[in-house]
Design a protein around this motif. Structure first.
Motif, PDB file in Angstrom:
ATOM      1  N   SER A  50       0.817  -1.213   0.000  1.00 49.57           N
ATOM      2  CA  SER A  50       0.000   0.000   0.000  1.00 49.57           C
ATOM      3  C   SER A  50       0.854   1.268   0.000  1.00 49.57           C
ATOM      4  O   SER A  50       0.362   2.353  -0.338  1.00 49.57           O
ATOM      5  CB  SER A  50      -0.935   0.015   1.210  1.00 49.57           C
ATOM      6  OG  SER A  50      -0.192   0.005   2.423  1.00 49.57           O
ATOM      7  N   LEU A  51       2.132   1.149   0.382  1.00 53.64           N
ATOM      8  CA  LEU A  51       3.016   2.313   0.358  1.00 53.64           C
ATOM      9  C   LEU A  51       3.414   2.702  -1.055  1.00 53.64           C
ATOM     10  O   LEU A  51       3.813   3.842  -1.302  1.00 53.64           O
ATOM     11  CB  LEU A  51       4.295   2.024   1.159  1.00 53.64           C
ATOM     12  CG  LEU A  51       4.178   1.830   2.667  1.00 53.64           C
ATOM     13  CD1 LEU A  51       5.542   1.502   3.251  1.00 53.64           C
ATOM     14  CD2 LEU A  51       3.592   3.070   3.336  1.00 53.64           C
ATOM     15  N   ASP A  52       3.331   1.751  -1.967  1.00 53.57           N
ATOM     16  CA  ASP A  52       3.825   1.947  -3.330  1.00 53.57           C
ATOM     17  C   ASP A  52       2.709   2.415  -4.247  1.00 53.57           C
ATOM     18  O   ASP A  52       1.953   1.605  -4.798  1.00 53.57           O
ATOM     19  CB  ASP A  52       4.437   0.646  -3.847  1.00 53.57           C
ATOM     20  CG  ASP A  52       5.076   0.791  -5.221  1.00 53.57           C
ATOM     21  OD1 ASP A  52       5.054   1.917  -5.769  1.00 53.57           O
ATOM     22  OD2 ASP A  52       5.581  -0.216  -5.740  1.00 53.57           O
ATOM     23  N   GLY A  53       2.628   3.730  -4.432  1.00 56.24           N
ATOM     24  CA  GLY A  53       1.592   4.307  -5.282  1.00 56.24           C
ATOM     25  C   GLY A  53       1.904   4.242  -6.756  1.00 56.24           C
ATOM     26  O   GLY A  53       1.181   4.827  -7.571  1.00 56.24           O
ATOM     27  N   MET A  54       2.953   3.534  -7.118  1.00 55.46           N
ATOM     28  CA  MET A  54       3.281   3.389  -8.536  1.00 55.46           C
ATOM     29  C   MET A  54       3.052   1.967  -9.021  1.00 55.46           C
ATOM     30  O   MET A  54       2.358   1.749 -10.010  1.00 55.46           O
ATOM     31  CB  MET A  54       4.742   3.799  -8.793  1.00 55.46           C
ATOM     32  CG  MET A  54       5.096   3.885 -10.268  1.00 55.46           C
ATOM     33  SD  MET A  54       6.530   4.921 -10.621  1.00 55.46           S
ATOM     34  CE  MET A  54       7.882   3.873 -10.093  1.00 55.46           C
ATOM     35  N   TYR A  55       3.592   0.986  -8.307  1.00 51.24           N
ATOM     36  CA  TYR A  55       3.495  -0.401  -8.761  1.00 51.24           C
ATOM     37  C   TYR A  55       2.919  -1.354  -7.717  1.00 51.24           C
ATOM     38  O   TYR A  55       2.936  -2.572  -7.944  1.00 51.24           O
ATOM     39  CB  TYR A  55       4.870  -0.909  -9.194  1.00 51.24           C
ATOM     40  CG  TYR A  55       5.382  -0.300 -10.486  1.00 51.24           C
ATOM     41  CD1 TYR A  55       4.567  -0.202 -11.611  1.00 51.24           C
ATOM     42  CD2 TYR A  55       6.691   0.169 -10.579  1.00 51.24           C
ATOM     43  CE1 TYR A  55       5.039   0.338 -12.794  1.00 51.24           C
ATOM     44  CE2 TYR A  55       7.178   0.706 -11.772  1.00 51.24           C
ATOM     45  CZ  TYR A  55       6.341   0.798 -12.880  1.00 51.24           C
ATOM     46  OH  TYR A  55       6.808   1.322 -14.061  1.00 51.24           O
TER      47      TYR A  55
END
Length: 521
Positions: free
Chosen positions: A192-197
């Motif tokens: 959920s921290l990764d707003g790209m992948y």
């Protein structure tokens, strides 16, 4: 993210700017200073990703677009970057900004190793190259191997400046090291921290290797870099070196629209964003609009109405046409060229949810088109044409998704793309200079992607820009680089001066960087 945002802020306060800050020793010895070493590597990732994305948008809008004639601030005289009025304070700000991100991501890398977080170890290498490649591409020779290590055993506050060739070789090594880690499919602990992948190591690996192709292309004019061999190694082994294969792979950071997960311009009104200052430049308009013999506008690039907006003031634009302002205009010309000029499309570009793209599939296809045309990879002109048309299609389709947010709905069909590819604006068959065609369309496709169009222009010298009569602040020379800040020259003079001596240039904006066409010729 508020907590994480504060964490990054602490990191920025103590960031080491290559030993160039006047209070460096105090920062590194003050026992009352909180250090970023007290947090988890994962606590640094999210702010680096999102704040880095905001930086990409800001620099595209503030620097890239003005230097490369996408826009020009002709609505007043408070900003004159398009006239090359760029001060030492600007050099310092840009240097410090990329350095802070380089420092923080390097610290995340060290923490990831200490905490045995292989996913963030790989991501840190990718992001380090992303940030540091921009620093070297803007300034030339920079510290790399000795950068950001002042607190380490044997570290230094006066790091050596390495040649761009050496910097690129080290960046290539970092990307290859990251690729090997991604291949082991390490676990990203909190997707959920990764707003790209969303924590997908496979997607990050594609970005990493596509970034490698970007940087290989940057130095492709230097024979000693053996770019063809390196590209073929990647292309001939896609299982080991996966790259972008569609727009679904684009390195795009998604914003929810809720503070602080907002686009950089979410709280910016149309006036400050575009209508009172930054207008679309005539260079962009002439490359996206066709006129007939009577000077009537008869066709336009389908992306134009998504990234731009016609001036709706009937008294200024009675014919409701696209009008571009003059980049580099003189003080006397300013009010005239600003009359009726078109704007950036605020409704699309400054939405709170509008995403940031670090790199996209279209760019990869343009890279391959150029490489095939020049013989660096196989296929020749036949393959180059296919890659080129894939690139155009990918770029138009990417922007088509945002047509729904324009004040006037913009819909682009497959037929529209076919028509565009057959038009005089983009037709492969009707353009004799294929190299120029690829470069020109790549330039347009790089709109809103950081400083890439500025870098590419210096590499290819396309498109053919018209330098305005008002660009007197750099003797009518489009800045070839930014100069090292005064503080850098003062606090690390021996190393900075050695870098200037190596390129036989002055500390100004007229000395070409090593990979540029000007330096090679």
């Amino acid at each position: 993210m508020n907590k994480l945002y504060k964490t990054l802020t602490i990191g920025l306060i103590i960031a080491i700017t290559f030993g160039c800050t006047s209070d460096f020793e105090n920062i590194n010895t003050n026992p009352n200073t909180t250090t970023v070493g007290e947090i988890k590597a994962s606590g640094m990732f999210e702010p680096l990703l999102y704040n880095g994305a905001k930086l990409w948008l800001n620099y595209s809008w503030f620097w890239n677009n003005e230097l490369i004639q996408f826009t020009a601030f002709t609505g007043g005289t408070t900003r004159q970057e398009h006239r090359y009025f760029i001060s030492d304070g600007n050099w310092q700000s840009v240097w410090n900004t990329y350095s802070r991100y380089g420092n923080n991501v390097s610290h995340m890398y060290n923490l990831s190793i200490e905490q045995n977080d292989k996913s963030l170890e790989a991501i840190a290498l990718t992001l380090k190259v992303l940030y540091m490649s921009n620093l070297t591409d803007i300034y030339g020779d920079i510290p790399y191997s000795e950068a950001f290590n002042a607190q380490a055993a044997g570290g230094t506050t006066k790091p050596k400046f390495e040649s761009q060739k050496e910097v690129y070789e080290q960046m290539f090594a970092d990307l290859m090291a990251a690729n090997e880690i991604y291949a082991t499919e390490p676990l990203f602990i909190k997707p959920s921290l990764d707003g790209m992948y969303g924590g997908s190591m496979g997607q990050w690996q594609k970005f990493n290797n596509s970034l490698y192709l970007r940087l290989l292309t940057r130095v492709s004019g230097r024979i000693e870099m053996n770019v063809g061999d390196k590209m073929n190694k990647v292309l001939n082994d896609p299982s080991t070196y996966p790259i972008f294969t569609s727009n679904a792979d684009n390195a795009t950071v998604i914003f929810s629209g809720i503070d602080p997960y907002q686009n950089e311009f979410a709280v910016t009104n149309e006036g400050s964003f575009t209508s009172s200052g930054r207008k679309l430049a005539e260079q962009l308009i002439k490359m996206t609009v066709l006129t007939d013999n009577s000077n009537m506008q008869v066709y336009e690039d389908p992306r134009l109405a998504i990234i731009g907006k016609k001036n709706s003031n009937v008294s200024e634009n009675p014919n409701n046409i696209w009008i571009g302002t003059v980049a580099g205009s003189t003080e006397e010309e300013r009010t005239t060229v600003d009359f009726g000029t078109s704007w950036l499309n605020t409704a699309v570009l400054a939405r709170a949810e509008s995403p940031t793209t670090y790199m996209d599939y279209a760019e990869v296809q343009f890279i391959l088109a150029e490489a095939a045309l020049k013989g660096n990879i196989s296929g020749g002109e036949t393959a180059a044409k296919e890659y080129y048309q894939n690139a155009i299609k990918a770029s138009v389709e990417k922007w088509a998704e945002f047509g729904q947010f324009s004040e006037t709905l913009v819909l682009i069909s497959n037929e529209d793309i076919t028509i565009f590819l057959a038009s005089d604006l983009a037709s492969w068959d009707s353009n004799d200079n294929k190299e120029e065609l690829i470069a020109n369309q790549k330039y347009l496709a790089l709109f809103w992607i950081g400083m890439e169009a500025y870098h590419e222009y210096r590499r290819t010298e396309y498109p053919k820009l018209t330098i305005g009569d008002g660009t007197i602040f750099n003797d009518m020379i489009l800045p070839t680089r930014f100069g090292y800040p005064t503080t850098t020259m003062a606090t690390n003079n021996a190393n900075a001066q050695a870098a200037l001596d190596r390129v036989q240039g002055s500390n100004d904006m007229k000395t070409p960087v090593w990979w540029s066409k000007q330096a090679i010729e």
